[in-house]
Write a protein that holds these residues in place. Structure first.
Motif, PDB file in Angstrom:
ATOM      1  N   CYS A  33       1.616   4.751   1.443  1.00  0.00           N
ATOM      2  CA  CYS A  33       1.383   5.513   2.681  1.00  0.00           C
ATOM      3  C   CYS A  33       1.631   6.995   2.423  1.00  0.00           C
ATOM      4  O   CYS A  33       2.365   7.366   1.503  1.00  0.00           O
ATOM      5  N   LYS A  81      -6.914   4.557  -0.176  1.00  0.00           N
ATOM      6  CA  LYS A  81      -5.709   3.742  -0.136  1.00  0.00           C
ATOM      7  C   LYS A  81      -5.437   3.170  -1.527  1.00  0.00           C
ATOM      8  O   LYS A  81      -6.297   2.499  -2.108  1.00  0.00           O
ATOM      9  N   LEU A 102      -2.758  -4.009   4.784  1.00  0.00           N
ATOM     10  CA  LEU A 102      -3.411  -2.939   5.546  1.00  0.00           C
ATOM     11  C   LEU A 102      -3.247  -3.093   7.055  1.00  0.00           C
ATOM     12  O   LEU A 102      -3.668  -2.216   7.818  1.00  0.00           O
ATOM     13  N   PRO A 114      -6.741   8.020   5.830  1.00  0.00           N
ATOM     14  CA  PRO A 114      -6.614   6.583   6.129  1.00  0.00           C
ATOM     15  C   PRO A 114      -6.405   6.278   7.611  1.00  0.00           C
ATOM     16  O   PRO A 114      -7.039   5.361   8.148  1.00  0.00           O
ATOM     17  N   GLY A 131       0.829  -1.198   0.000  1.00  0.00           N
ATOM     18  CA  GLY A 131       0.000   0.000   0.000  1.00  0.00           C
ATOM     19  C   GLY A 131       0.865   1.250   0.000  1.00  0.00           C
ATOM     20  O   GLY A 131       1.973   1.249   0.541  1.00  0.00           O
ATOM     21  N   SER A 178      -2.108   8.586  -5.847  1.00  0.00           N
ATOM     22  CA  SER A 178      -2.071   8.767  -4.395  1.00  0.00           C
ATOM     23  C   SER A 178      -1.828  10.218  -4.006  1.00  0.00           C
ATOM     24  O   SER A 178      -2.414  10.714  -3.047  1.00  0.00           O
TER      25      SER A 178
END
Length: 350
Positions: A41, A344, A150, A179, A39, A335
């Motif tokens: 961040c 996400k 996650l 998130p 993922g 993102s």
């Protein structure tokens, strides 16, 4: 084993390149993983856009990525907790295990922490990656690899709620519906909070928070005065929250956290913003409002995994966009776009 080890390397500001790197051999206490999901961040985006976070500066090319899960393909000779074929979530920070912080169980404060994609340490956005076996968590059959990735942000939410002593009947204010704010909301509900109010600057995120179980939401605009925001929060609760978790890091948000929380309550700061902020500390002092910090997590991965495995929490709706490893540059563009529908972004490595 395939020789393809396509790897995402951050060379500098807005400069990510995909290159082949050697597949590393696991040491005696490590496992080699075929990476499945990573993922993106907020910190990854921060390094991409700014080249640094505080004192951590990207001075030379660095492999990006730390929210990850994969499958064991080789084990070191001392590894007994995992076997080839096990699907695992990767806790990205490996501590020294011997210092005072580690022995006290607060290993997130270890001065010799080696944390994925925190300069100068390489991350795991690649086809194959080796990691300490005792910082890999085997996933049960009912937890998918994307959910495993996650676990990293979810563990931040678990740690924040533990630091706030959230429990049955807690009235929790969460500032910021990104998130981390959203996973904190999920965890607070699972831990027994009776009422949760969440704030944000973006209505679409509040709509998602409502779907995730927030009792009330509050859209804050830059035109709202501090007093107005505090009053609105108290109106929504019908009283003052006893736990407040700031997931934004903005000075205005931290000030609101202190001013809105009831006397004798707890403020937990998760979001990281400017190194120095102006706060109403005397207000907190005379009302005995405790202020606690959160830095990553410690001994929280197993608890986060239990929340997923027992179906107390569903993190799957957090994943709004999916990309292949070959599409990493595009994934990061999505993102960092700031578009309302992006929560996400997940990159699939194999």
């Amino acid at each position: 084993m395939a020789k393809d080890n396509l790897t995402a390397i951050l060379y500098g500001i807005n400069d990510i390149r995909l290159e082949q790197t050697p597949i590393e051999e696991p040491d005696q206490d490590e496992v080699l993983l075929e990476m499945a999901c990573v993922g993106i961040c907020g910190s990854d985006v921060h390094y991409l856009v700014n080249g640094r976070i505080g004192d951590f500066v990207v001075r030379e090319p660095m492999i990006i990525g730390h929210e990850a899960a994969g499958t064991v393909v080789k084990v070191g000779k001392n590894v007994t907790n995992l076997k080839v074929g096990d699907r695992v979530a990767i806790e990205p920070g490996v501590s020294c295990r011997t210092c005072k912080f580690c022995k006290e169980g607060r290993y997130n404060l270890c001065k010799d922490m080696v944390f994925c994609a925190t300069p100068p340490v390489h991350g795991n956005l690649r086809r194959y990656y080796k990691h300490a076996a005792d910082f890999c968590f085997k996933l049960p059959d009912n937890v998918s690899l994307p959910e495993g990735a996650l676990l990293e942000p979810l563990s931040v939410g678990v740690h924040a709620c533990k630091r706030a002593n959230v429990g049955i009947g807690s009235k929790v204010l969460i500032l910021g519906a990104g998130p981390i704010g959203l996973v904190t909301l999920l965890v607070a509900k699972a831990m027994g909070a009776s009422k949760i109010v969440i704030t944000d600057l973006v209505q679409s995120r509040l709509n998602i928070a409502k779907k995730f179980g927030a009792n009330e939401t509050l859209l804050v605009t830059r035109d709202n005065s501090e007093t107005e925001v505090v009053e609105k929060i108290r109106e929504l609760f019908g009283e003052e929250p006893d736990k407040t978790i700031d997931a934004s890091g903005a000075q205005s948000s931290i000030r609101t956290a202190i001013l809105a929380t009831k006397s004798g309550g707890m403020v937990v700061l998760v979001g990281m913003g400017a190194p120095e902020v102006k706060l109403p500390l005397i207000n907190a002092l005379v009302r005995e409002v405790d202020i606690r910090g959160v830095f990553r997590y410690a001994n929280d991965y197993a608890d986060a995994l239990d929340l997923l495995a027992s179906n107390k929490i569903d993190v799957k709706p957090l994943i709004t966009h999916n990309y292949k490893l070959e599409e990493t540059v595009q994934a990061f563009e999505t993102s960092k776009s700031g578009k309302d529908d992006v929560i996400k972004v997940m990159i699939h490595c194999n």
